[in-house]
Design a protein around this motif. Structure first.
Motif, short mmCIF file in Angstrom:
data_model
loop_
_atom_site.label_atom_id
_atom_site.label_comp_id
_atom_site.label_asym_id
_atom_site.label_seq_id
_atom_site.Cartn_x
_atom_site.Cartn_y
_atom_site.Cartn_z
N GLU A 1 4.63 13.62 -5.80
CA GLU A 1 5.45 12.64 -5.10
C GLU A 1 4.83 11.24 -5.23
O GLU A 1 5.55 10.25 -5.41
CB GLU A 1 5.59 13.02 -3.63
CG GLU A 1 6.56 12.14 -2.87
CD GLU A 1 6.73 12.55 -1.41
OE1 GLU A 1 7.29 11.75 -0.64
OE2 GLU A 1 6.29 13.66 -1.04
N ALA A 2 3.52 11.17 -5.15
CA ALA A 2 2.85 9.87 -5.30
C ALA A 2 3.07 9.31 -6.69
O ALA A 2 3.38 8.11 -6.86
CB ALA A 2 1.35 10.03 -5.03
N VAL B 1 0.83 -1.21 0.00
CA VAL B 1 0.00 0.00 0.00
C VAL B 1 0.87 1.26 0.00
O VAL B 1 1.83 1.35 0.77
CB VAL B 1 -0.93 0.03 1.23
CG1 VAL B 1 -1.81 1.28 1.20
CG2 VAL B 1 -1.79 -1.23 1.29
N LEU B 2 0.52 2.20 -0.84
CA LEU B 2 1.14 3.53 -0.84
C LEU B 2 0.14 4.51 -0.27
O LEU B 2 -1.00 4.60 -0.74
CB LEU B 2 1.52 3.95 -2.26
CG LEU B 2 2.04 5.39 -2.42
CD1 LEU B 2 3.36 5.58 -1.68
CD2 LEU B 2 2.18 5.76 -3.89
N ILE B 3 0.55 5.25 0.76
CA ILE B 3 -0.32 6.24 1.40
C ILE B 3 0.07 7.63 0.91
O ILE B 3 1.23 8.04 1.02
CB ILE B 3 -0.18 6.20 2.93
CG1 ILE B 3 -0.53 4.80 3.46
CG2 ILE B 3 -1.08 7.25 3.57
CD1 ILE B 3 -0.23 4.64 4.95
N CYS B 4 -0.88 8.35 0.38
CA CYS B 4 -0.63 9.71 -0.10
C CYS B 4 -1.55 10.69 0.63
O CYS B 4 -2.76 10.73 0.39
CB CYS B 4 -0.84 9.80 -1.60
SG CYS B 4 -0.43 11.43 -2.27
N GLY C 1 5.26 2.65 1.12
CA GLY C 1 5.72 4.00 0.89
C GLY C 1 4.71 5.03 1.31
O GLY C 1 3.54 4.73 1.55
N GLU C 2 5.19 6.28 1.43
CA GLU C 2 4.34 7.41 1.79
C GLU C 2 4.66 8.57 0.86
O GLU C 2 5.80 8.72 0.41
CB GLU C 2 4.58 7.85 3.23
CG GLU C 2 4.31 6.81 4.28
CD GLU C 2 4.63 7.33 5.68
OE1 GLU C 2 4.32 8.50 5.96
OE2 GLU C 2 5.22 6.56 6.47
N ALA C 3 3.65 9.38 0.57
CA ALA C 3 3.84 10.57 -0.26
C ALA C 3 3.04 11.71 0.35
O ALA C 3 1.94 11.50 0.88
CB ALA C 3 3.38 10.30 -1.69
N ALA C 4 3.59 12.90 0.29
CA ALA C 4 2.93 14.07 0.87
C ALA C 4 2.28 14.96 -0.18
O ALA C 4 1.70 16.00 0.16
CB ALA C 4 3.95 14.88 1.69
N SER C 5 2.37 14.57 -1.45
CA SER C 5 1.77 15.37 -2.52
C SER C 5 1.47 14.48 -3.71
O SER C 5 1.98 13.34 -3.81
CB SER C 5 2.73 16.49 -2.95
OG SER C 5 3.87 15.95 -3.58
N GLY C 6 0.67 15.00 -4.63
CA GLY C 6 0.33 14.26 -5.84
C GLY C 6 1.56 13.93 -6.68
O GLY C 6 1.75 12.77 -7.08
#
Length: 222
Positions: free
Chosen positions: A39-40, A5-8, A32-37
């Motif tokens: 980055e995702a 799972v990737l969390i954005c 993984g994690e992303a703080a913006s579109g």
């Protein structure tokens, strides 16, 4: 089988909370994690190139740089089979149908309990659509005979195109045409054209009336 799972989400505390929820399930792993579109998108592209991409993307709707709906559109354009589960604090009626029309595999309010979130991730990972009873109700109201949008029964703001809706939200937030053009990488003339269409579709004359319209229809989160 482990579901990657990737969390954005642009809020660290929200990402941490979701990680704790998913950690309760042995078959789910946050890769993984992303703080913006942007980055995702970068993380998905990199992961897919190495065969280690996510099986599910959890994507927040309200984010800086590129909002969740715009990011969803790009993700589905590049990776049409990748399940994207939209997360939001907004009422279901505002964005659920719009998200599903853009290809989301499901829509979940952040107020959902941990069991429902885990169920949602597992459901979309299996290639199925995850819809809560509330979302199903709004979806049924948005579809007419033959699967066509029943425009007559929809709130006016739901009749806007994806790009018109982006401009609509930014106008109501007090952004100028120039600021909107810069944020969405459009020309000022193009934004002005979208603005004119929005005013026509909502039946108002200016930005002040548009803001009042949004407040009356709860079209934009406070």
């Amino acid at each position: 089988m482990t579901i990657r799972v990737l969390i954005c989400d642009d809020h660290l505390i929200v990402r941490q909370g979701i990680k704790q929820v998913l950690a309760e399930a042995e078959d789910l792993r946050v890769m993984g994690e992303a703080a913006s579109g942007p980055e995702a998108l970068q993380q998905v592209r990199s992961g897919m190139a190495t065969g280690q991409g996510p099986d599910v993307v959890l994507l927040d709707i309200a984010m800086p740089q590129r909002d969740g709906l715009d990011t969803l559109k790009s993700l589905k354009g590049e990776f049409p089979k990748l399940p994207v589960l939209m997360l939001s604090t907004y009422p279901d009626r505002q964005y659920a149908v719009r998200s599903l029309k853009l290809g989301a595999a499901g829509y979940l309010n952040k107020s959902a309990d941990s069991e429902q979130m885990i169920e949602a991730v597992r459901t979309v990972a299996r290639g199925r659509l995850f819809i809560t009873p509330s979302v199903a109700e709004h979806l049924a109201g948005a579809v007419g005979a033959g699967g066509r949008a029943a425009d007559e029964g929809l709130p006016l703001h739901e009749l806007l195109s994806h790009r018109e809706h982006q401009v609509f939200r930014l106008l109501v937030a007090g952004r100028s045409v120039g600021e909107i053009a810069q944020q969405l990488s459009l020309s000022s003339n193009t934004v002005s054209t979208y603005r004119a269409r929005i005013l026509e579709k909502t039946g108002v004359r200016n930005d002040v009336e548009l803001t009042l319209f949004a407040m009356r229809n709860e079209s934009v989160a406070p």
